[in-house]
Design a protein around this motif. Sequence first.
Motif, PDB file in Angstrom:
ATOM      1  N   GLN A  55       0.818  -1.208   0.000  1.00  0.00           N
ATOM      2  CA  GLN A  55       0.000   0.000   0.000  1.00  0.00           C
ATOM      3  C   GLN A  55       0.853   1.260   0.000  1.00  0.00           C
ATOM      4  OE1 GLN A  55      -3.193   0.328   2.722  1.00  0.00           O
ATOM      5  NE2 GLN A  55      -4.182  -1.570   2.100  1.00  0.00           N
ATOM      6  N   PHE A  56       2.025   1.199   0.630  1.00  0.00           N
ATOM      7  CA  PHE A  56       2.922   2.346   0.609  1.00  0.00           C
ATOM      8  C   PHE A  56       3.404   2.625  -0.813  1.00  0.00           C
ATOM      9  CE2 PHE A  56       6.887   4.647   1.326  1.00  0.00           C
ATOM     10  CZ  PHE A  56       6.488   5.574   2.279  1.00  0.00           C
ATOM     11  N   LEU A  57       3.762   1.574  -1.545  1.00  0.00           N
ATOM     12  CA  LEU A  57       4.181   1.740  -2.937  1.00  0.00           C
ATOM     13  C   LEU A  57       3.023   2.225  -3.805  1.00  0.00           C
ATOM     14  CD1 LEU A  57       6.420  -1.423  -3.509  1.00  0.00           C
ATOM     15  CD2 LEU A  57       7.156   0.940  -3.165  1.00  0.00           C
ATOM     16  N   LEU A  58       1.825   1.732  -3.531  1.00  0.00           N
ATOM     17  CA  LEU A  58       0.661   2.174  -4.291  1.00  0.00           C
ATOM     18  C   LEU A  58       0.385   3.656  -4.061  1.00  0.00           C
ATOM     19  CD1 LEU A  58      -1.600   1.163  -6.168  1.00  0.00           C
ATOM     20  CD2 LEU A  58      -2.974   0.706  -4.144  1.00  0.00           C
ATOM     21  N   MET A  59       0.497   4.091  -2.804  1.00  0.00           N
ATOM     22  CA  MET A  59       0.336   5.505  -2.492  1.00  0.00           C
ATOM     23  C   MET A  59       1.404   6.343  -3.190  1.00  0.00           C
ATOM     24  SD  MET A  59      -1.507   7.717  -0.701  1.00  0.00           S
ATOM     25  CE  MET A  59      -2.282   6.800   0.641  1.00  0.00           C
ATOM     26  N   GLY A  60       2.637   5.839  -3.208  1.00  0.00           N
ATOM     27  CA  GLY A  60       3.709   6.540  -3.905  1.00  0.00           C
ATOM     28  C   GLY A  60       3.453   6.652  -5.398  1.00  0.00           C
ATOM     29  N   PHE A  61       2.835   5.632  -5.984  1.00  0.00           N
ATOM     30  CA  PHE A  61       2.496   5.670  -7.410  1.00  0.00           C
ATOM     31  C   PHE A  61       1.474   6.763  -7.697  1.00  0.00           C
ATOM     32  CE2 PHE A  61      -0.465   4.281 -10.743  1.00  0.00           C
ATOM     33  CZ  PHE A  61       0.395   4.252 -11.835  1.00  0.00           C
ATOM     34  N   PHE A  62       0.451   6.867  -6.853  1.00  0.00           N
ATOM     35  CA  PHE A  62      -0.565   7.903  -7.042  1.00  0.00           C
ATOM     36  C   PHE A  62       0.035   9.303  -6.893  1.00  0.00           C
ATOM     37  CE2 PHE A  62      -3.877   4.646  -5.559  1.00  0.00           C
ATOM     38  CZ  PHE A  62      -4.142   4.283  -6.862  1.00  0.00           C
ATOM     39  N   ILE A  63       0.951   9.458  -5.937  1.00  0.00           N
ATOM     40  CA  ILE A  63       1.597  10.757  -5.751  1.00  0.00           C
ATOM     41  C   ILE A  63       2.430  11.118  -6.976  1.00  0.00           C
ATOM     42  CG2 ILE A  63       3.312  12.004  -4.390  1.00  0.00           C
ATOM     43  CD1 ILE A  63       2.356  10.432  -1.956  1.00  0.00           C
ATOM     44  N   ALA A  64       3.138  10.131  -7.521  1.00  0.00           N
ATOM     45  CA  ALA A  64       3.951  10.372  -8.716  1.00  0.00           C
ATOM     46  C   ALA A  64       3.080  10.795  -9.898  1.00  0.00           C
ATOM     47  CB  ALA A  64       4.754   9.117  -9.061  1.00  0.00           C
ATOM     48  N   VAL A  65       1.930  10.149 -10.075  1.00  0.00           N
ATOM     49  CA  VAL A  65       1.009  10.528 -11.150  1.00  0.00           C
ATOM     50  C   VAL A  65       0.524  11.959 -10.958  1.00  0.00           C
ATOM     51  CG1 VAL A  65      -1.248  10.028 -12.173  1.00  0.00           C
ATOM     52  CG2 VAL A  65       0.301   8.155 -11.618  1.00  0.00           C
ATOM     53  N   TYR A  66       0.230  12.329  -9.721  1.00  0.00           N
ATOM     54  CA  TYR A  66      -0.231  13.687  -9.425  1.00  0.00           C
ATOM     55  C   TYR A  66       0.833  14.720  -9.787  1.00  0.00           C
ATOM     56  CZ  TYR A  66      -1.700  17.689  -6.588  1.00  0.00           C
ATOM     57  OH  TYR A  66      -2.053  18.940  -6.163  1.00  0.00           O
ATOM     58  N   LEU A  67       2.079  14.460  -9.409  1.00  0.00           N
ATOM     59  CA  LEU A  67       3.150  15.406  -9.708  1.00  0.00           C
ATOM     60  C   LEU A  67       3.421  15.496 -11.206  1.00  0.00           C
ATOM     61  CD1 LEU A  67       5.686  14.613  -6.830  1.00  0.00           C
ATOM     62  CD2 LEU A  67       4.092  16.531  -7.002  1.00  0.00           C
ATOM     63  N   ILE A  68       3.338  14.371 -11.900  1.00  0.00           N
ATOM     64  CA  ILE A  68       3.549  14.383 -13.355  1.00  0.00           C
ATOM     65  C   ILE A  68       2.479  15.231 -14.044  1.00  0.00           C
ATOM     66  CG2 ILE A  68       3.513  12.942 -15.429  1.00  0.00           C
ATOM     67  CD1 ILE A  68       4.826  10.734 -13.769  1.00  0.00           C
ATOM     68  N   ASN A  69       1.233  15.095 -13.596  1.00  0.00           N
ATOM     69  CA  ASN A  69       0.156  15.904 -14.177  1.00  0.00           C
ATOM     70  C   ASN A  69       0.366  17.394 -13.911  1.00  0.00           C
ATOM     71  OD1 ASN A  69      -1.244  13.713 -15.249  1.00  0.00           O
ATOM     72  ND2 ASN A  69      -2.375  13.363 -13.345  1.00  0.00           N
TER      73      ASN A  69
END
Length: 272
Positions: A55-69
Amino acid sequence: YFQTYQVMEGQGQKTKRKALSKVFTFSWPGVRIPNKALVSKDIVQFLRTPQQWVQFLLMGFFIAVYLINLSRGSIHFDEMAPFWRTSIYIFNFGFTGFILAALTARFVYPMISMEGRSLWMLQMAPFSMQRVFVEKFWFAFFVLFSLTEVVALASNFFLGQRMEISVLASGFLFLTSLALISMSLGLGAVYAQFDESNPMKISSGYGGIITVVLSLIYVALSVTSLVLVINLYQGNGSQLFIGLIVGFVVVLTVLYTWLPLKWGMRAIRAYE
């Protein structure tokens, strides 16, 4: 004592000692030996729980998508009116606070309960349970504050935020980190569930719900205060009023930090 503890945690499987020895013997600069042992234990305990690191990695993935956008939308932000730019900055700070609230409620709150029935081993160790509590606080604060601060600085950079506003938001985020981590860890000690090994069930218990509600209340008050401060700052508002708002946030942070830590230390010293 520490090697025996790890063998018992690994259910006597000697093959794990070699794999984990690199983490245990890692040179932590400036960290005392008892704290080094506790930090190493928490890291390995985190890696041994798939529900945690997945879940920590999944949360990190969502944060990365947010920053890329955000990085791809800089041209559109430059064309917006000041009102909408400020609104987006505030929304971004609220999103960062929401991330921190979710991380603390999901990963910090179960930290005490995850010791489980092996808590007696820590009680037999040559240091107080108060040191265990303090180590978990600073370990969680270092990891989560660093993560959310990186997200806040990167997002403000992509949004083209001014330096003084970014520094102000970082200061509010520092206070938010202190308050939310203290509350999650303290209430996690008060409402500990040592008979439950699933961190998701621990977080969804009675104490976890209280933690989430209080966290969201604090984030809402913090975001509202930041909105008022930024509007007053940009409109050359009263310095006294700005100081009163900042003082309110500081007092609220002290209460959110001191009371849960006090309750948590009292509870952890009373464990049998």
